[in-house]
Design a protein around this motif. Structure first.
Motif, PDB file in Angstrom:
ATOM      1  N   ASN A  77       0.413   4.079  -2.880  1.00 31.97           N
ATOM      2  CA  ASN A  77       0.018   5.457  -2.577  1.00 31.97           C
ATOM      3  C   ASN A  77       1.051   6.474  -3.057  1.00 31.97           C
ATOM      4  O   ASN A  77       0.717   7.618  -3.370  1.00 31.97           O
ATOM      5  CB  ASN A  77      -0.221   5.619  -1.077  1.00 31.97           C
ATOM      6  CG  ASN A  77      -1.492   4.943  -0.617  1.00 31.97           C
ATOM      7  OD1 ASN A  77      -2.483   4.914  -1.340  1.00 31.97           O
ATOM      8  ND2 ASN A  77      -1.477   4.385   0.580  1.00 31.97           N
ATOM      9  N   GLU A  78       2.317   6.079  -3.119  1.00 33.47           N
ATOM     10  CA  GLU A  78       3.352   6.975  -3.644  1.00 33.47           C
ATOM     11  C   GLU A  78       3.178   7.194  -5.144  1.00 33.47           C
ATOM     12  O   GLU A  78       3.443   8.285  -5.661  1.00 33.47           O
ATOM     13  CB  GLU A  78       4.740   6.388  -3.385  1.00 33.47           C
ATOM     14  CG  GLU A  78       5.184   6.431  -1.932  1.00 33.47           C
ATOM     15  CD  GLU A  78       6.527   5.755  -1.736  1.00 33.47           C
ATOM     16  OE1 GLU A  78       7.154   5.370  -2.762  1.00 33.47           O
ATOM     17  OE2 GLU A  78       6.955   5.578  -0.588  1.00 33.47           O
ATOM     18  N   ALA A 101      -2.951   8.203  -6.919  1.00 34.02           N
ATOM     19  CA  ALA A 101      -3.914   8.867  -6.046  1.00 34.02           C
ATOM     20  C   ALA A 101      -5.296   8.285  -6.331  1.00 34.02           C
ATOM     21  O   ALA A 101      -5.589   7.883  -7.467  1.00 34.02           O
ATOM     22  CB  ALA A 101      -3.905  10.377  -6.297  1.00 34.02           C
ATOM     23  N   GLU A 161      -5.396   1.668   0.868  1.00 29.11           N
ATOM     24  CA  GLU A 161      -5.882   0.724   1.883  1.00 29.11           C
ATOM     25  C   GLU A 161      -7.335   0.973   2.273  1.00 29.11           C
ATOM     26  O   GLU A 161      -7.969   0.120   2.912  1.00 29.11           O
ATOM     27  CB  GLU A 161      -4.986   0.749   3.121  1.00 29.11           C
ATOM     28  CG  GLU A 161      -4.778   2.109   3.738  1.00 29.11           C
ATOM     29  CD  GLU A 161      -3.524   2.782   3.224  1.00 29.11           C
ATOM     30  OE1 GLU A 161      -2.843   3.439   4.037  1.00 29.11           O
ATOM     31  OE2 GLU A 161      -3.211   2.625   2.021  1.00 29.11           O
ATOM     32  N   ASP A 162      -7.893   2.145   1.899  1.00 32.14           N
ATOM     33  CA  ASP A 162      -9.308   2.423   2.174  1.00 32.14           C
ATOM     34  C   ASP A 162     -10.226   1.697   1.202  1.00 32.14           C
ATOM     35  O   ASP A 162     -11.428   1.555   1.463  1.00 32.14           O
ATOM     36  CB  ASP A 162      -9.579   3.933   2.073  1.00 32.14           C
ATOM     37  CG  ASP A 162      -8.868   4.723   3.151  1.00 32.14           C
ATOM     38  OD1 ASP A 162      -8.647   4.156   4.241  1.00 32.14           O
ATOM     39  OD2 ASP A 162      -8.518   5.886   2.908  1.00 32.14           O
ATOM     40  N   THR A 198     -11.165  12.031  -1.065  1.00 32.28           N
ATOM     41  CA  THR A 198      -9.823  11.548  -1.377  1.00 32.28           C
ATOM     42  C   THR A 198      -9.579  10.281  -0.581  1.00 32.28           C
ATOM     43  O   THR A 198      -9.861  10.224   0.616  1.00 32.28           O
ATOM     44  CB  THR A 198      -8.763  12.605  -1.006  1.00 32.28           C
ATOM     45  OG1 THR A 198      -9.030  13.804  -1.739  1.00 32.28           O
ATOM     46  CG2 THR A 198      -7.370  12.104  -1.343  1.00 32.28           C
ATOM     47  N   SER A 201      -0.026  10.045  -9.326  1.00 31.87           N
ATOM     48  CA  SER A 201       0.222  10.898  -8.169  1.00 31.87           C
ATOM     49  C   SER A 201       0.840  12.211  -8.628  1.00 31.87           C
ATOM     50  O   SER A 201       1.847  12.238  -9.338  1.00 31.87           O
ATOM     51  CB  SER A 201       1.160  10.189  -7.186  1.00 31.87           C
ATOM     52  OG  SER A 201       1.339  10.957  -6.029  1.00 31.87           O
ATOM     53  N   SER A 225      -7.112   6.593   0.199  1.00 31.10           N
ATOM     54  CA  SER A 225      -5.813   5.929   0.108  1.00 31.10           C
ATOM     55  C   SER A 225      -6.063   4.503  -0.349  1.00 31.10           C
ATOM     56  O   SER A 225      -7.192   4.000  -0.254  1.00 31.10           O
ATOM     57  CB  SER A 225      -5.087   5.951   1.454  1.00 31.10           C
ATOM     58  OG  SER A 225      -5.836   5.254   2.429  1.00 31.10           O
ATOM     59  N   TYR A 282       0.813  -1.210   0.000  1.00 28.34           N
ATOM     60  CA  TYR A 282       0.000   0.000   0.000  1.00 28.34           C
ATOM     61  C   TYR A 282       0.852   1.268   0.000  1.00 28.34           C
ATOM     62  O   TYR A 282       0.485   2.265  -0.628  1.00 28.34           O
ATOM     63  CB  TYR A 282      -0.937  -0.004   1.211  1.00 28.34           C
ATOM     64  CG  TYR A 282      -2.034  -1.035   1.121  1.00 28.34           C
ATOM     65  CD1 TYR A 282      -3.076  -0.891   0.204  1.00 28.34           C
ATOM     66  CD2 TYR A 282      -2.048  -2.152   1.953  1.00 28.34           C
ATOM     67  CE1 TYR A 282      -4.096  -1.841   0.112  1.00 28.34           C
ATOM     68  CE2 TYR A 282      -3.057  -3.094   1.871  1.00 28.34           C
ATOM     69  CZ  TYR A 282      -4.084  -2.943   0.947  1.00 28.34           C
ATOM     70  OH  TYR A 282      -5.080  -3.867   0.865  1.00 28.34           O
TER      71      TYR A 282
END
Length: 620
Positions: A17-18, A21, A96-97, A92, A66, A94, A13
């Motif tokens: 995320n890096e 987005a 993992e959401d 917005t 991103s 992430s 994750y």
């Protein structure tokens, strides 16, 4: 069994995320959601989008590159929608959401992003990959586009509350809007109400203002479905357009593009029980028993079609004579003979508003042959003979085609989609001697409360009772997958050796090594109350083309019953329900359906469905 179930994707994750987005738009209507997708199409950093399922409302999940400035730009897209401040919300997210299935879907749908100039590769919110294009040379247009839709779905087949992910593939046909006059629409849903799509590289997306060229709608001309072969060994061109090959390409591209971020691997499960049919002996045994039944009285062929039916009539007579039957032409029906009646299908008579000569159920030893659906081959004619023999068993009240040694069992089918006490169903009870008893019930009148309860569930396709224990059968979104990497390696070796691509793969010995998931009867016990089963191909080898996937079905011990289905797998190890292939449901369901046809409780099925593609032509 290797399944389309996705194993743990091992998401990193932090790295995801890096690199990307994630956003979610919550809309209030289908139109709002479609407009959001249209606006997203023009924004280059957007990698992919995903429309929420019905249960999720009108949501749009977005994956983008991103970028420090991307938040404001995505927010501005939401603000372009009328009354957006009141009706459209943006969150917005992430990685993992997001549920596993949503993240996987976004990653899969972004695989073609690099091949497109700008915007997401699936701006409609669905991921359609073009497989074939049909040309109308007279009009100079592409008339149809056949595409595969790829969706990552979540299902809890174990009943434990744990969701597993599966990669589903569905064939979709898009027809050129210029041909809309050849498509049947309704007043409620006219042609103008259907969303329009355009080609976008190797994909299809929704039409937006300013798009040039032809547009397409997700409808087909007539009732004939487009087909995409599950797998083919014939040549590289056909193989490259098969579902298995395309799926393997997606898997390979995914693991290359998202290396160290995630992986796409399909689950390989160990069968708890397998049955390998002795097809040669099986064929001889059943043909011999069917012949014995049909030699007990003459077979009369009644041709109501005149000259149109002469070729079919002659083919049936010749084949029946080859099998030693007493067969003759006739013009009248009688109760002391088997009857084969040549007619048109029901649509032919209803569309012309003329008398339909389908015979009533009083003529129990009768098989209709419809000209429009009948494939004039030995295989098709042998199916006619089999159905006559089954109807004879029904009339006599005893199974003679197969041996019965499983004691007392009851097989039940729903007759409607009702989900209350008025739901109707039919049952066939077979005792230890193979005697048959047919009944029709209301769910509320059932003496077996578990069975009555099961018959009130819409997606139950069959139920089997053993005493008070009830096991129900349901369809699933699961199918089996062959080991494509090993197959591709072997095909390359064959090519370099100058031999057929399928050599050593699809013959009797090769199929055990390369096509293990596509053959035999396999069961996979999930827990004490549920199992999965799959029924594969049989034969000394398999065809160079596998038209369909091997679908997996779920069996559930209903409401505290014992799970006994594993003990009756042999009921699908028969050769007479589907010509030259195993049956995907225990064979007593075939008897039950034939009884329903005789009593006009169900519309009679097209017998050609009992014939595999490779058997549709005359055999040597």
């Amino acid at each position: 069994m290797r399944l389309n179930k996705i194993a743990d994707p091992c998401f990193d994750y932090g790295k995801i995320n890096e690199r990307f987005a994630f956003y979610r738009f919550e809309c209030k209507s289908y139109r709002q959601r479609a407009n959001i997708c249209d606006h997203l199409k023009a924004y280059a950093p957007i990698m992919s989008v995903r429309n929420g399922s019905r249960g999720e409302g009108y949501s749009v999940d977005v994956m983008a590159k991103s970028d420090p400035t991307i938040d404001e730009n995505v927010k501005s897209i939401g603000l372009t929608e009328e009354s957006s401040k009141e009706n459209v919300s943006l969150r917005t997210m992430s990685a993992e959401d997001l549920p596993t299935s949503v993240l996987l879907q976004l990653l899969v749908a972004a695989l073609n992003k690099d091949e497109l100039e700008n915007g997401p590769s699936n701006a409609s919110g669905n991921f359609y990959l073009i497989i074939d294009e049909k040309q109308d040379k007279k009009r100079g247009i592409t008339s149809e586009i056949v595409a595969l839709e790829f969706r990552v779905i979540e299902r809890d087949y174990s009943g434990t509350g744990t969701m597993d992910c599966y990669l589903a593939m569905n064939v979709r046909t898009f027809t050129n809007y210029k041909l809309k006059d050849y498509i049947r629409f309704t007043k409620k849903n006219p042609a103008e109400s259907y969303p329009k799509y355009v080609k976008d590289g190797p994909c299809i997306r929704r039409f937006v203002k300013g798009d040039q060229g032809d547009s397409f709608i997700l409808r087909r001309i007539g009732n004939k479905k487009s087909k995409v072969q599950f797998f083919s060994f014939q040549d590289y061109e056909k193989m490259s357009k098969s579902k298995v090959w395309i799926l393997s390409e997606i898997q390979e591209a995914f693991n290359l593009k998202y290396s160290r971020l995630a992986k796409l691997v399909f689950s390989d499960e160990t069968s708890s029980k397998s049955i390998r049919p002795n097809n040669t002996q099986m064929r001889k045994t059943y043909e011999s028993r069917i012949d014995d039944v049909l030699r007990t009285k003459p077979i009369h062929i009644i041709n109501t079609l005149g000259d149109d039916g002469k070729d079919v009539q002659e083919a049936i007579i010749n084949r029946f004579k080859e099998r030693g039957f007493d067969v003759r032409e006739d013009s009248t029906q009688s109760f002391d003979s088997f009857i084969v009646k040549l007619i048109h299908n029901k649509e032919y008579y209803s569309s012309r508003e003329i008398h339909d000569p389908h015979s009533p159920a009083t003529y129990s030893s009768l098989q209709h042959v419809t000209l429009e659906n009948f494939k004039k081959s030995k295989a098709a004619i042998d199916v006619v003979a089999t159905n006559l023999a089954i109807k004879s068993d029904i009339i006599e009240g005893r199974i003679t085609i197969a041996d019965w040694s499983l004691g007392d069992l009851t097989f039940s089918l729903k007759l409607d989609d009702k989900e209350d006490l008025d739901a109707e169903y039919v049952s066939l009870t077979i005792d230890s001697n193979g005697s048959l008893r047919f009944d029709k019930f209301r769910a509320g009148d059932s003496t077996n409360m578990r069975l009555g309860s099961a018959m009130m569930v819409k997606n139950v396709i069959g139920a089997i009772s053993k005493g008070k224990d009830v096991n129900v059968i349901r369809d699933t979104d699961i199918f089996t997958l062959p080991d494509i990497k090993r197959i591709r390696s072997q095909m390359k070796k064959n090519e370099s050796s100058g031999i057929g691509l399928g050599t050593g793969i699809r013959d009797e010995s090769g199929r055990q090594d390369f096509l293990e998931e596509m053959i035999d009867i396999n069961a996979l016990v999930l827990n004490d109350s549920r199992l999965l089963y799959a029924v594969g191909y049989v034969g000394s080898g398999v065809s160079s083309t596998l038209e369909r996937a091997i679908n997996v079905r779920l069996v559930e011990a209903w409401e505290g019953s014992n799970l006994f289905f594993n003990d009756i797998l042999e009921l699908m190890d028969v050769y007479f329900v589907k010509h030259k292939q195993l049956t995907v449901m225990p064979y007593p369901f075939k008897y039950l359906r034939e009884w329903c046809y005789l009593n006009e409780l169900l519309d009679e099925e097209d017998d050609s469905e009992q014939i595999s593609e490779e058997d549709s032509e005359d055999e040597d």
